[in-house]
Scaffold this motif. Structure first.
Motif, short mmCIF file in Angstrom:
data_model
loop_
_atom_site.label_atom_id
_atom_site.label_comp_id
_atom_site.label_asym_id
_atom_site.label_seq_id
_atom_site.Cartn_x
_atom_site.Cartn_y
_atom_site.Cartn_z
N PRO A 147 47.85 49.71 43.38
CA PRO A 147 47.22 48.83 44.39
C PRO A 147 48.21 47.82 44.94
O PRO A 147 48.98 47.19 44.19
CB PRO A 147 46.09 48.16 43.61
N CYS B 213 50.67 41.65 37.42
CA CYS B 213 49.21 41.53 37.42
C CYS B 213 48.80 40.57 36.30
O CYS B 213 49.28 40.70 35.17
CB CYS B 213 48.57 42.90 37.23
N VAL C 201 41.33 45.54 34.53
CA VAL C 201 42.17 46.51 35.25
C VAL C 201 41.59 47.91 35.11
O VAL C 201 41.49 48.66 36.09
CB VAL C 201 43.61 46.48 34.69
N LYS D 240 38.37 48.16 37.36
CA LYS D 240 38.49 48.04 38.81
C LYS D 240 39.66 48.83 39.41
O LYS D 240 39.61 49.20 40.59
CB LYS D 240 38.65 46.56 39.19
N TYR D 241 40.71 49.05 38.61
CA TYR D 241 41.91 49.70 39.15
C TYR D 241 42.37 50.79 38.19
O TYR D 241 43.38 50.63 37.47
CB TYR D 241 43.02 48.66 39.35
#
Length: 548
Positions: free
Chosen positions: A349, A387, A394, A397-398
């Motif tokens: 991202p 991050c 994490v 969401k990612y």
């Protein structure tokens, strides 16, 4: 070269080749060349009376390059005794065979654990040594404690835990020397600049009479297999006389140096870095320590104090203009510094990616332009992964980022020293982009001909720790915001700084590698900036107030 010395030199090469480089590094075994050993003993001969009866000591004998030179430069009738210590039987046993028909008394033992002679008549009056170059991280904790205790007991010097073994050798040998004995030490020149060398310098200034410090050109490496900048330090075991001055020489040989300079002991006591001396330009730099700062309204000198003092000279340094920091250390550049292709492959991202500059060797320009979003316009584009979200967030969401981080865990990245001391381990220290950068290290013998580069950065890219980042302090920052055209003038002023000024503040290693730490760069005199500052009276006044 005598037949015996030729035999010794060949023997030393054979013994060296029978060991690995790692084994020799651990014991600091870097032999002195025949030419250098001869030069050192020739110089010693010039310091001693012609009828001087020698009691010789070499605490790190090896195969005996100094002893061989001693026998060539002095008749046997002058040599009352010769004592040597060698910790490694690999060299010591062969040396005993080689010198068996000479007065040498060679002990295969650790000099730092040996007991000095009880009688004054047995103490050495000529000590010549190339001590083992063993860095502190090759010494165990127990070994460091023993060495520190022994050094303090024998010389009264409390060395830092970061001191190399050669520092202990030099201080411990004090107990082995007779009054007024002459000593010549071939040691790394780093002690003259680094913090751990302070105690060694205090010993040389206060407990003995320091006679001379000779430094070799950085690219004139004295050891084929060790890139270390070397110095030969000479002193007598006697308190220094009043108003004593020390000779600093540079380049060439001991007997034929290229540059000479006398420096008083009092100046040395108040100077942090001794490598400034004997270079041929240190006098010019020291004279420029006081720089005139003029008012914009006239050519008269600007008063720097409301108390009426005539403070007409202001020592302006880069640290007065900039906050200087090393670039960030990721702990694993190959994992955290990524190309656009790697970003795409792992579908990382964009909100966790920041532009970052490539290494100086891959940066072909000194002025970095930026695109509309602040990314540097360079052929080599790189991004820093950082991050601050906890791992569970994490993962939720990612998922693609979580998957990449799991690769870091599996490959041991998360357990590396810097990473495991961060929370979370994949976050980076804060290093906002800076408009000016300086390369952290470099050599003179490059196509650019300069060891350091100053970069003008118009982008939002940060940098790794191969750069020094210069952040303008408030007064200068205000001036730059008010007059953006000054940005280029400041950059030009940085580039006009003398190489000698920068090299004099930094440190040099064998092979001519120069390095600058943030504090060292900050100490550099900013003489060229005085051509800019007169047009900025509020900057000048702000600086003058802060420096009083």
């Amino acid at each position: 070269m005598s037949a015996t010395e030729l035999t010794r030199a060949l023997l030393n090469k054979q013994l060296d080749s029978a060991k690995t480089q790692t084994e020799r590094n651990q014991l600091g075994q870097f032999a002195t060349s025949t030419a250098l050993a001869t030069d050192i003993l020739e110089y010693a001969r010039g310091l001693l009376p012609s009828n001087f009866k020698i009691r010789f000591l070499d605490p790190a004998f090896g195969t005996g390059s100094f002893y061989s030179a001693l026998l060539q430069r002095f008749p046997l009738s002058q040599i009352v005794s010769a004592v040597g210590y060698e910790i490694d039987p690999h060299y010591g046993n062969e040396a005993i065979k080689l010198w068996g028909d000479t007065p040498l008394q060679l002990s295969i033992a650790d000099f730092t654990q040996a007991k000095p002679p009880n009688s004054d008549e047995a103490l050495a009056n000529l000590l010549i040594c190339n001590p083992p170059y063993v860095r502190h991280h090759h010494l165990t904790r127990l070994e460091k404690l023993r060495l520190k205790r022994t050094t303090e007991q024998t010389s009264g010097i409390k060395l830092s835990g970061l001191a190399g073994l050669y520092c202990h050798f030099l201080c411990i040998s004090d107990a082995w020397m007779a009054s007024d004995a002459l000593a010549g030490w071939l040691i790394p020149s780093g002690f003259m600049d680094v913090n751990y060398g302070q105690q060694v310098k205090e010993y040389l200034l206060n407990q003995v009479t320091l006679l001379r410090v000779h430094r070799f050109y950085p690219d004139d490496v004295q050891f084929e297999d060790a890139l270390v900048s070397s110095a030969v330090v000479w002193f007598r075991k006697a308190l220094p006389p009043v108003n004593h001055a020390v000779e600093f020489t540079y380049g060439g040989s001991l007997t034929a140096p290229k540059v000479r300079e006398l420096v008083s002991v009092e100046v040395l006591r108040h100077t942090v870095k001794w490598t400034k001396f004997g270079l041929g330009y240190s006098n010019r730099n020291s004279n420029s320590q006081q720089l005139k700062l003029k008012d914009t309204a006239s050519t008269s000198r600007m008063p720097l104090s409301s108390e009426g003092r005539n403070s007409e000279f202001l020592p302006l340094k880069l640290s007065d203009l900039f906050t200087i920091k090393r670039g960030l250390a990721t702990g694993a550049n190959h994992f955290f510094v990524l190309t656009p292709e790697q970003v795409s492959t792992h579908q990382l991202p964009l909100e966790f990616l920041k532009p970052i500059l490539p290494s100086p060797r891959f940066l072909s320009v000194d002025e970095i332009e930026a695109d509309s979003v602040g990314n540097p316009i360079l052929e080599s584009k790189l991004f820093l992964l950082t991050c601050n979200l906890p791992l569970y967030e994490v993962k939720a969401k990612y998922p693609s980022l979580w998957k990449y981080l799991q690769m870091g865990v599996e490959n041991g990245i998360s357990d590396r020293y810097l990473c495991k001391h961060r929370s979370p381990w994949y976050s980076q220290e804060k290093r906002p982009p800076s408009p000016f950068l300086c390369t952290y290290m470099g050599r003179q013998n490059t196509s650019r001909g300069r060891p350091f580069r100053f970069i003008l950065n118009h982008s939002m890219a940060t940098a790794t720790n191969v750069y020094l980042m210069l952040y303008p302090k408030p007064a200068l920052e205000k001036a730059l915001l008010k007059k953006p055209e000054l940005l280029r003038l400041v950059w030009q002023a940085l580039n006009q700084m003398d190489d000698e000024t920068l090299m004099g503040e930094g440190r040099v290693y064998g092979g001519g590698l120069h390095k600058l730490e943030p504090k060292e760069l900050g100490n550099a005199i900013a003489e060229k900036f005085l051509e800019i500052l007169p047009s900025l009276s509020y900057v000048a006044n702000s600086l003058s107030e802060s420096l009083l």
